[in-house]
Design a protein around this motif. Sequence first.
Motif, PDB file in Angstrom:
ATOM      1  N   VAL A 105       0.810  -1.216   0.000  1.00  0.00           N
ATOM      2  CA  VAL A 105       0.000   0.000   0.000  1.00  0.00           C
ATOM      3  C   VAL A 105       0.847   1.271   0.000  1.00  0.00           C
ATOM      4  CG1 VAL A 105      -1.996  -1.102   1.051  1.00  0.00           C
ATOM      5  CG2 VAL A 105      -0.246  -0.112   2.519  1.00  0.00           C
ATOM      6  N   SER A 106       2.105   1.180   0.436  1.00  0.00           N
ATOM      7  CA  SER A 106       2.986   2.348   0.364  1.00  0.00           C
ATOM      8  C   SER A 106       4.432   1.872   0.247  1.00  0.00           C
ATOM      9  CB  SER A 106       2.834   3.249   1.592  1.00  0.00           C
ATOM     10  OG  SER A 106       3.260   2.590   2.766  1.00  0.00           O
ATOM     11  N   GLY A 107       5.217   2.610  -0.523  1.00  0.00           N
ATOM     12  CA  GLY A 107       6.626   2.300  -0.632  1.00  0.00           C
ATOM     13  C   GLY A 107       6.981   1.247  -1.664  1.00  0.00           C
ATOM     14  N   TRP A 108       6.174   1.115  -2.738  1.00  0.00           N
ATOM     15  CA  TRP A 108       6.524   0.208  -3.833  1.00  0.00           C
ATOM     16  C   TRP A 108       7.435   0.980  -4.787  1.00  0.00           C
ATOM     17  CZ3 TRP A 108       6.376  -4.759  -5.313  1.00  0.00           C
ATOM     18  CH2 TRP A 108       6.589  -5.046  -6.667  1.00  0.00           C
ATOM     19  N   GLN A 109       8.724   0.687  -4.767  1.00  0.00           N
ATOM     20  CA  GLN A 109       9.698   1.365  -5.627  1.00  0.00           C
ATOM     21  C   GLN A 109      10.690   0.319  -6.132  1.00  0.00           C
ATOM     22  OE1 GLN A 109      10.526   4.216  -2.348  1.00  0.00           O
ATOM     23  NE2 GLN A 109      10.430   5.770  -3.947  1.00  0.00           N
ATOM     24  N   VAL A 110      10.464  -0.124  -7.350  1.00  0.00           N
ATOM     25  CA  VAL A 110      11.245  -1.236  -7.883  1.00  0.00           C
ATOM     26  C   VAL A 110      12.006  -0.849  -9.147  1.00  0.00           C
ATOM     27  CG1 VAL A 110      11.095  -3.572  -8.838  1.00  0.00           C
ATOM     28  CG2 VAL A 110       9.744  -2.961  -6.829  1.00  0.00           C
ATOM     29  N   THR A 111      11.334  -0.236 -10.102  1.00  0.00           N
ATOM     30  CA  THR A 111      11.956  -0.012 -11.409  1.00  0.00           C
ATOM     31  C   THR A 111      12.765   1.283 -11.498  1.00  0.00           C
ATOM     32  OG1 THR A 111       9.929   1.018 -12.228  1.00  0.00           O
ATOM     33  CG2 THR A 111      10.189  -1.360 -12.569  1.00  0.00           C
ATOM     34  N   THR A 112      12.513   2.241 -10.631  1.00  0.00           N
ATOM     35  CA  THR A 112      13.201   3.534 -10.701  1.00  0.00           C
ATOM     36  C   THR A 112      14.711   3.368 -10.555  1.00  0.00           C
ATOM     37  OG1 THR A 112      11.280   4.595  -9.703  1.00  0.00           O
ATOM     38  CG2 THR A 112      13.344   5.843  -9.682  1.00  0.00           C
ATOM     39  N   ASP A 113      15.455   4.009 -11.451  1.00  0.00           N
ATOM     40  CA  ASP A 113      16.922   3.969 -11.425  1.00  0.00           C
ATOM     41  C   ASP A 113      17.470   2.548 -11.467  1.00  0.00           C
ATOM     42  OD1 ASP A 113      17.226   6.759 -11.375  1.00  0.00           O
ATOM     43  OD2 ASP A 113      17.012   6.819  -9.211  1.00  0.00           O
ATOM     44  N   ASN A 114      16.802   1.703 -12.201  1.00  0.00           N
ATOM     45  CA  ASN A 114      17.295   0.383 -12.551  1.00  0.00           C
ATOM     46  C   ASN A 114      17.252   0.278 -14.068  1.00  0.00           C
ATOM     47  OD1 ASN A 114      18.047  -1.417 -10.302  1.00  0.00           O
ATOM     48  ND2 ASN A 114      15.978  -1.034  -9.550  1.00  0.00           N
ATOM     49  N   SER A 115      17.610  -0.872 -14.587  1.00  0.00           N
ATOM     50  CA  SER A 115      17.510  -1.104 -16.036  1.00  0.00           C
ATOM     51  C   SER A 115      16.510  -2.210 -16.313  1.00  0.00           C
ATOM     52  CB  SER A 115      18.894  -1.478 -16.601  1.00  0.00           C
ATOM     53  OG  SER A 115      19.810  -0.423 -16.420  1.00  0.00           O
ATOM     54  N   ILE A 116      15.497  -2.298 -15.447  1.00  0.00           N
ATOM     55  CA  ILE A 116      14.467  -3.320 -15.613  1.00  0.00           C
ATOM     56  C   ILE A 116      13.710  -3.050 -16.908  1.00  0.00           C
ATOM     57  CG2 ILE A 116      12.302  -4.207 -14.659  1.00  0.00           C
ATOM     58  CD1 ILE A 116      13.560  -3.814 -11.882  1.00  0.00           C
ATOM     59  N   GLY A 117      13.537  -4.109 -17.690  1.00  0.00           N
ATOM     60  CA  GLY A 117      12.905  -4.000 -19.000  1.00  0.00           C
ATOM     61  C   GLY A 117      13.889  -3.974 -20.140  1.00  0.00           C
ATOM     62  N   THR A 118      15.180  -3.889 -19.816  1.00  0.00           N
ATOM     63  CA  THR A 118      16.212  -3.938 -20.845  1.00  0.00           C
ATOM     64  C   THR A 118      17.049  -5.211 -20.639  1.00  0.00           C
ATOM     65  OG1 THR A 118      17.828  -2.703 -19.515  1.00  0.00           O
ATOM     66  CG2 THR A 118      16.339  -1.427 -20.901  1.00  0.00           C
ATOM     67  N   ALA A 119      17.690  -5.638 -21.694  1.00  0.00           N
ATOM     68  CA  ALA A 119      18.474  -6.856 -21.639  1.00  0.00           C
ATOM     69  C   ALA A 119      19.658  -6.686 -20.691  1.00  0.00           C
ATOM     70  CB  ALA A 119      18.974  -7.237 -23.022  1.00  0.00           C
ATOM     71  N   CYS A 120      19.978  -7.758 -19.972  1.00  0.00           N
ATOM     72  CA  CYS A 120      21.145  -7.722 -19.098  1.00  0.00           C
ATOM     73  C   CYS A 120      22.409  -7.752 -19.951  1.00  0.00           C
ATOM     74  CB  CYS A 120      21.144  -8.928 -18.154  1.00  0.00           C
ATOM     75  SG  CYS A 120      19.795  -8.910 -16.957  1.00  0.00           S
ATOM     76  N   PRO A 121      23.449  -7.057 -19.515  1.00  0.00           N
ATOM     77  CA  PRO A 121      24.709  -7.081 -20.273  1.00  0.00           C
ATOM     78  C   PRO A 121      25.279  -8.497 -20.358  1.00  0.00           C
ATOM     79  CG  PRO A 121      24.734  -5.363 -18.594  1.00  0.00           C
ATOM     80  CD  PRO A 121      23.518  -6.199 -18.337  1.00  0.00           C
ATOM     81  N   THR A 122      25.904  -8.800 -21.470  1.00  0.00           N
ATOM     82  CA  THR A 122      26.558 -10.093 -21.615  1.00  0.00           C
ATOM     83  C   THR A 122      27.847 -10.077 -20.817  1.00  0.00           C
ATOM     84  OG1 THR A 122      25.658 -10.285 -23.838  1.00  0.00           O
ATOM     85  CG2 THR A 122      27.523 -11.717 -23.276  1.00  0.00           C
ATOM     86  N   PRO A 123      28.040 -11.084 -19.958  1.00  0.00           N
ATOM     87  CA  PRO A 123      29.293 -11.115 -19.157  1.00  0.00           C
ATOM     88  C   PRO A 123      30.516 -11.157 -20.050  1.00  0.00           C
ATOM     89  CG  PRO A 123      27.702 -12.728 -18.362  1.00  0.00           C
ATOM     90  CD  PRO A 123      27.172 -12.211 -19.665  1.00  0.00           C
ATOM     91  N   SER A 124      31.571 -10.499 -19.615  1.00  0.00           N
ATOM     92  CA  SER A 124      32.816 -10.510 -20.359  1.00  0.00           C
ATOM     93  C   SER A 124      33.443 -11.908 -20.278  1.00  0.00           C
ATOM     94  CB  SER A 124      33.809  -9.495 -19.778  1.00  0.00           C
ATOM     95  OG  SER A 124      33.245  -8.201 -19.818  1.00  0.00           O
ATOM     96  N   PRO A 125      34.078 -12.358 -21.382  1.00  0.00           N
ATOM     97  CA  PRO A 125      34.719 -13.688 -21.338  1.00  0.00           C
ATOM     98  C   PRO A 125      35.873 -13.728 -20.377  1.00  0.00           C
ATOM     99  CG  PRO A 125      35.116 -12.559 -23.452  1.00  0.00           C
ATOM    100  CD  PRO A 125      34.182 -11.684 -22.657  1.00  0.00           C
TER     101      PRO A 125
END
Length: 198
Positions: free
Chosen positions: A178-198
């Motif tokens: 009911v209060s304090g739902w803050q998940v996507t702000t200042d994240n990269s949710i919805g974009t592909a995760c970076p590919t790990p370096s070899p």
Amino acid sequence: VAGNSIGTPCWQFTSEGDYIQLTETSLSYNNQGLTGTLPTEFGLLTSVTKLDFGQNSFEGPIPTEIGRLTKLTDGGNADGFMSSNKLSSTIPTELGLASNMASNFNLASNSIMAAMPTELGNLVALTSGFVLHSNLISSTVPTQLGGLVSVTTSFQLYANSMCADLPTQVGALSSSVVSGWQVTTDNSIGTACPTPSP
């Protein structure tokens, strides 16, 4: 901690000349200007139900031994538990053993990095305060967090480096927080995760 007997019973001498055993179940060191690393010996205090190291300058990793505090129910005040320190490294999977914790699982405002352990989905007794914002946590949001259905206030993952889509099970929690739902702000949710370096 050196030179003390942390992890062993405390005794007090009474006016009648007897010793009685003391049991301390609440440890609050919030905003005490403490520095250094968190001692692994805190894991010996298995009767503790309240633990608050918030707003200090502890650094280094979170000891895995804290996962032994299975009677823990309370992380102290809203700025408590282990928030606002200089803790680094990863979140130990063992913290998922604190399945009786009902309030203020707060690791916000540290330098915790890498992926969030799926075991945090075992914190099913939480009703308020699943707070991990302002860290360096990367990778995806674990689907298992969708099991935290009792949280009604302060579900905060913002200001990290989380990526990929938000799992449907986790997104569904927004209707009960009911209060304090803050998940996507200042994240990269919805974009592909970076590919790990070899």
